[in-house]
Design an enzyme around this catalytic site. Structure first.
Site, PDB file in Angstrom:
ATOM      1  N   CYS A  28     -18.171   2.128  16.807  1.00  0.00           N
ATOM      2  CA  CYS A  28     -18.839   2.939  17.466  1.00  0.00           C
ATOM      3  C   CYS A  28     -18.398   4.271  17.217  1.00  0.00           C
ATOM      4  CB  CYS A  28     -18.412   2.660  19.222  1.00  0.00           C
ATOM      5  SG  CYS A  28     -19.121   1.172  19.694  1.00  0.00           S
TER       6      CYS A  28
ATOM      7  N   PRO B 289       4.010   3.799  -9.315  1.00  0.00           N
ATOM      8  CA  PRO B 289       2.546   3.767  -8.998  1.00  0.00           C
ATOM      9  C   PRO B 289       2.307   2.787  -7.665  1.00  0.00           C
ATOM     10  CG  PRO B 289       3.166   2.282 -10.859  1.00  0.00           C
ATOM     11  CD  PRO B 289       4.565   3.072 -10.709  1.00  0.00           C
ATOM     12  N   GLY B 290       1.240   3.234  -7.091  1.00  0.00           N
ATOM     13  CA  GLY B 290       0.861   2.331  -5.897  1.00  0.00           C
ATOM     14  C   GLY B 290      -0.608   2.147  -6.039  1.00  0.00           C
ATOM     15  N   ARG B 291      -1.282   3.187  -5.782  1.00  0.00           N
ATOM     16  CA  ARG B 291      -3.067   2.785  -6.189  1.00  0.00           C
ATOM     17  C   ARG B 291      -3.226   2.341  -7.565  1.00  0.00           C
ATOM     18  NH1 ARG B 291      -6.661   6.280  -3.619  1.00  0.00           N
ATOM     19  NH2 ARG B 291      -5.130   7.804  -3.398  1.00  0.00           N
TER      20      ARG B 291
HETATM   21  C1  LIG Z   1       2.458   7.731  -2.228  1.00  0.00           C
HETATM   22  C2  LIG Z   1       3.413   7.723  -3.055  1.00  0.00           C
HETATM   23  C3  LIG Z   1       3.563   7.220  -4.304  1.00  0.00           C
HETATM   24  C4  LIG Z   1       2.323   6.287  -4.776  1.00  0.00           C
HETATM   25  O1  LIG Z   1       1.069   7.133  -5.016  1.00  0.00           O
HETATM   26  P1  LIG Z   1      -0.051   6.492  -5.686  1.00  0.00           P
HETATM   27  O2  LIG Z   1      -0.964   7.715  -5.807  1.00  0.00           O
HETATM   28  O3  LIG Z   1      -0.449   5.485  -4.923  1.00  0.00           O
HETATM   29  O4  LIG Z   1       0.434   5.964  -6.969  1.00  0.00           O
HETATM   30  C5  LIG Z   1       4.629   7.078  -5.155  1.00  0.00           C
HETATM   31  N1  LIG Z   1       5.812   7.912  -4.553  1.00  0.00           N
HETATM   32  C6  LIG Z   1       5.532   8.405  -3.240  1.00  0.00           C
HETATM   33  C7  LIG Z   1       6.790   9.174  -3.141  1.00  0.00           C
HETATM   34  C8  LIG Z   1       4.713   8.578  -2.683  1.00  0.00           C
HETATM   35  O5  LIG Z   1       4.876   9.070  -1.587  1.00  0.00           O
END
Ligand SMILES: *Cc1c(COP(=O)(O)O)cnc(C)c1O
Length: 465
Positions: free
Chosen positions: A388, A318-320
């Protein structure tokens, strides 16, 4: 869920606050608009991590990214604990650091037992400098340079191989004495857009191996003693509100693991990628972290049972949903322009350079006025940035109380893909970021100066005045 947090929906006063009197532990950060520690103090100001946001702006200036440690740690723990609860095998959560890569964020994720996923030499460098163990770093990317591959091999991280060129390069570069750990990324034939997904046999994606080529890939790797393939990986999209696509993905990955078992490889991990969505507005309704993990785990267990395979180590990235809800951005309000009969603009002291998502993806955000938290909401205005560029609008229709220059606008859910996509457009110095915890603010990114802005400029001699 929308219905369980009515306090977020009230159209005045504390409209976006989570119910802080319930235990923070029971809230899934990705379902909240504000960080879990958000409160209104006795001066009617927004407080996060025990810090008054208006005071933070006085001290650190604006725009200011404000990152709540409790929310980040809670999200990390919820992923980890849900995996432990629902998955009888081994598991590991990787933080997809491209969402916000900096030393402090990587260090917090690592201190919660997470690994880190990186997609470039720069992100790898950042993760290593923050003290993360290389054996918990996974290196993605569809066009890693030779220098990046060498950097990956040298560091001892796992390299997620995306394509044939990279696989052949690695087979040349890796040392037989110390085989390089690799994962294979494949295009699973599942594609997600925010609210819908499709399953197709073949997919138009720049990432990963075509599943039809996997026999050839596995045969190639099994002939290379310097490559140790431990993992299969797929990532299907971002800001996903359903559980079904990732459940299907678990099944698809198990099918390919079955295929791999016919070759002399030691693949012991399956990685379902990231993609769980978060709440940017009241109408966003993602599943909780716990529910999402449960779905993936159950699908993985039943697919393995069906194929009579031992349970692999289960990874997700997970990232987001880890970092997005942990942060807000505070701005100072400046000018106002009334376009009669059409709209009224109010401008803040940042914009597309610190948050490029609205102009890039038409992303929606919500705002509160940190110094007037319970003032009645009386106006609908357009919040513009200071760049701008006519499209530099942060929120097209914001419901606001009566405001005046100097007010502190706080845009919510800005932890993911804001700082990491920030630029110096119009030569604005990038903002500072503070980590708030227990009433104290710690600087984690210093505000850039004009000196920083021209740091890489060079003036050829013949132009020197
Ligand atoms: C961007 C990405 C993630 C994370 O995605 P989220 O939508 O931010 O959870 C995980 N794995 C890979 C390979 C990614 O490119």
């Amino acid at each position: 869920m929308l219905s369980t947090h009515p306090a977020q929906l009230q159209n005045s006063g504390h409209q976006y606050l989570p119910l802080t009197d319930t235990s923070v532990k029971n809230l899934s950060p990705n379902q909240e608009l504000l960080p879990l520690t958000a409160k209104v103090n006795s001066s009617d100001c927004l407080e996060i991590g025990g810090c008054d946001v208006t005071k933070l702006v006085e001290e650190f200036g604006s725009p200011l990214y404000i990152l709540d440690e409790v929310t980040l740690r809670t999200a990390c723990r919820q992923y980890r604990e849900a995996l432990a609860r629902y998955y009888p095998g081994e598991s590991l959560v990787l933080y997809a650091s491209k969402a916000w890569s900096c030393l402090a964020v990587c260090a917090i994720a690592a201190s919660e037992g997470l690994g880190i996923d990186v997609v470039s030499g720069g992100e790898l460098y950042t993760a290593l400098k923050s003290g993360v163990d290389a054996d918990k770093i996974y290196f993605h990317g569809n066009n890693k340079s030779t220098a990046e591959l060498e950097q990956g091999i040298e560091s001892g991280c796992t390299i997620v191989v995306d394509n044939w060129l990279e696989l052949r390069n690695l087979a040349e570069l890796a040392q037989a004495a110390q085989p390089t750990r690799i994962a294979i990324r494949l295009t699973p034939g599942i594609e997600c857009h925010t609210h819908e997904y499709i399953r197709t046999g073949h997919l138009d994606s720049k990432f990963g191996f075509d599943p039809n080529s996997l026999d050839e890939v596995f045969a190639f790797i099994s002939q290379k003693p310097n490559l140790n393939c431990i993992s299969l990986h797929a990532h299907i999209g971002s800001q996903i509100f359903e559980s079904q696509p990732h459940k299907d993905l678990a099944g698809v990955l198990v099918d390919y693991l079955t295929k791999a078992s016919h070759y002399d490889l030691s693949i012991s991990e399956l990685n379902v990628g990231g993609g769980l969505g978060i709440r940017y507005t009241e109408s966003d309704d993602p599943p909780s972290i716990d529910t999402w993990v449960q779905g993936v785990c159950e699908a993985m267990v039943s697919a393995c049972k069906r194929q009579q395979l031992p349970l692999p180590k289960l990874l997700c990235e997970p990232g987001r949903s880890l970092i997005g809800p942990t942060c807000v951005t505070a701005y100072t309000l400046g000018s106002r322009k009334v376009v009669p009969q059409i709209r009224t603009y109010v401008a803040v002291d940042g914009g597309m350079s610190d948050n490029p998502r609205p102009i890039t993806y038409q992303s929606l955000y919500r705002v509160v006025v940190a110094n007037r938290m319970s003032a009645p909401l009386t106006e609908t205005l357009t919040i513009a940035g200071k760049h701008c560029e006519s499209g530099d609008v942060l929120i097209k229709e914001a419901t606001l109380p009566k405001t005046e220059p100097g007010d502190i606008f706080v845009i919510m859910s800005t932890g993911a893909y804001n700082y990491s996509m920030a630029s110096n457009y119009n030569r604005l110095p990038r903002p500072a970021a503070v980590l708030v915890r227990e009433g104290e603010a710690h600087l984690i990114l210093q505000r850039e100066t004009y000196q920083d802005v021209i740091r890489q400029d060079r003036l050829p001699k013949f132009l020197t005045p």
